[in-house]
Design an enzyme around this catalytic site. Structure first.
Site, short mmCIF file in Angstrom:
data_model
loop_
_atom_site.label_atom_id
_atom_site.label_comp_id
_atom_site.label_asym_id
_atom_site.label_seq_id
_atom_site.Cartn_x
_atom_site.Cartn_y
_atom_site.Cartn_z
N HIS A 61 0.83 -1.20 0.00
CA HIS A 61 0.00 0.00 0.00
C HIS A 61 0.87 1.26 0.00
O HIS A 61 2.04 1.23 0.36
CB HIS A 61 -0.92 0.03 1.22
N ASP A 335 4.11 -4.48 3.37
CA ASP A 335 5.55 -4.72 3.29
C ASP A 335 5.90 -6.12 3.78
O ASP A 335 6.81 -6.77 3.25
CB ASP A 335 6.32 -3.66 4.08
#
Length: 441
Positions: A61, A335
């Site tokens: 994101h 991540d």
């Protein structure tokens, strides 16, 4: 679950690509330039001898608000006022929305230049955009789609209620026993702590000192009322539980929350002094960011851990690589997803340039390009594509002339051809072997 309507593609793609061709106000001139221009390859290899046949993207994101607000622990760590985010904690920010649209627009231009336009127009199942069910990932996928497909009414696929984690994107342990836990913990200690959990904190001694200085912790509520005036280098505890993500207790978690909040406000509000008046250099920002980057590495990138927690997403990516008629797949997560997938696949060590986040920067995309060579063989180019720190802070418009940064990845056990590409059969075999390793745990 919500999904895009395949019927919309036939209606809308002509307008989408016409918009790209007519952007300079002269459609005939633009079309001529596009047809005569050389192919633009995201990574540095001579793609003139290859035809692009598909792309699979795993994205982190874009810029979000910190995971907790300024009234929580991070607010007590400093006497300074944190940036007043205009969105709720964990949510994609206004800048994050715009940055992701810019990235989507770049992919639109690149895809068009490399010959997938006609195929995308003609195949209803050619595109899949699938996000974890968190607001920030759904919003990132939505704004990427708005940039890449501005004339198409694309609905984003997600499988759970908003802000409920989808198991595909949840890097959680699904198997544990005493032997595995012992071996995994030893691997974490050896890789990140020189043989001990205490070594993990000691590796961050300088980073903790800098972070404490930037926060002015000695003047904080945390110091004055709780006597927590600096980060402890010897209090790390690694936790493994079935059905939960890897986690740590201790100063590393607290310091990561503060470092994360500092880096995010540095990205989001470039005109303000995000370092509370300390005038940090780029190298010092890298040291601050390294705290949270190291945290992510400790949790998710030891191979024994990565093989366990990344398995569902590895299977999903492999499925997309083999999906009949699929030309473009966009999977949006975190991540931890990018880091664990790369670690499980055996990525060679790397440090990304032009970013203060050296491994999985905000908005980063793991891009697997599928190319057909003149020899008839299908190849894969595996790269990371991301906006540089300056592009993030300056809201740089991306194009073939001003592209995002890209970094070609290499993998242990895979042999590349002269152009740095891997045979797709070898890549698929690697995925299958890594997925099968789960059964060996």
């Amino acid at each position: 679950m919500t999904r895009m309507n395949p019927a919309l593609w036939a209606i809308s793609f002509a307008g989408l690509w016409a918009l790209s061709a007519c952007s300079d106000g002269d459609s005939s001139s633009s079309a001529s330039n596009s047809s005569s221009a050389e192919k633009q390859c995201i990574a540095n290899f001579d793609c003139g001898d290859y035809t692009l046949e598909g792309v699979v993207v795993l994205s982190r994101h874009n810029i979000r608000a910190p995971l907790s607000d300024s009234k929580s622990t991070i607010g007590q760590l400093t006497p300074h006022e944190w940036y007043a985010w205009p969105v709720k904690p964990k949510s994609l920010s206004p800048h994050g929305e715009l940055l992701e649209e810019k990235m989507g627009a770049y992919f639109r231009e690149w895809i068009s230049q490399n010959g997938l336009k006609a195929a995308l127009e003609s195949q209803g199942d050619a595109v899949r955009i699938y996000a974890n069910s968190m607001q920030r990932t759904i919003a990132t996928a939505t704004h990427f789609a708005a940039g890449m497909f501005p004339k198409a009414n694309v609905e984003i696929e997600h499988h759970c209620e908003v802000d409920v984690m989808d198991s595909i994107f949840t890097p959680q342990f699904t198997f544990l026993n005493d032997d595995y836990k012992k071996r995994a913990l030893k691997q974490v200690e050896d890789m990140f702590g020189d043989g001990s959990l205490a070594g993990i904190g000691r590796k961050l001694t300088e980073n903790y000192a800098l972070l404490g200085s930037v926060l002015d912790m000695e003047e904080s509520v945390s110091c004055k009322e709780k006597q927590f005036c600096e980060f402890d280098t010897d209090d790390t505890e690694f936790i493994m539980e079935v059905g939960r993500e890897p986690s740590v207790k201790g100063s590393l978690t607290t310091a990561t929350g503060a470092a994360d909040a500092l880096v995010l406000q540095y990205y989001e509000n470039a005109e303000e002094n995000a370092d509370f008046g300390h005038n940090l250099t780029v190298a010092e920002w890298e040291k601050v960011s390294a705290v949270k980057d190291f945290y992510g590495n400790v949790l998710f990138t030891a191979p024994l851990v990565a093989v366990n927690v990344a398995r569902p997403l590895l299977k999903e990516i492999l499925s997309e690589l083999n999906a009949k008629g699929r030309l473009f797949s966009f999977l949006c997560g975190h991540d931890s997803n990018v880091g664990s997938v790369l670690a499980a696949l055996g990525v060679s060590d790397y440090t990304l340039p032009k970013t203060i986040e050296s491994k999985t920067p905000i908005g980063v995309k793991l891009v697997i390009e599928k190319w057909r060579g003149k020899d008839g063989i299908e190849y894969a180019n595996m790269i990371l594509v991301y906006q540089t720190t300056e592009q993030l802070r300056n809201m740089t418009t991306l194009s073939l002339e001003t592209p995002p940064e890209s970094y070609k990845l290499t993998f242990d056990g895979l042999s590349a051809n002269k152009d740095g590409l891997y045979k797709m059969t070898d890549v698929e075999s690697l995925f299958e072997k890594v997925i099968a390793k789960y059964d060996e745990l």
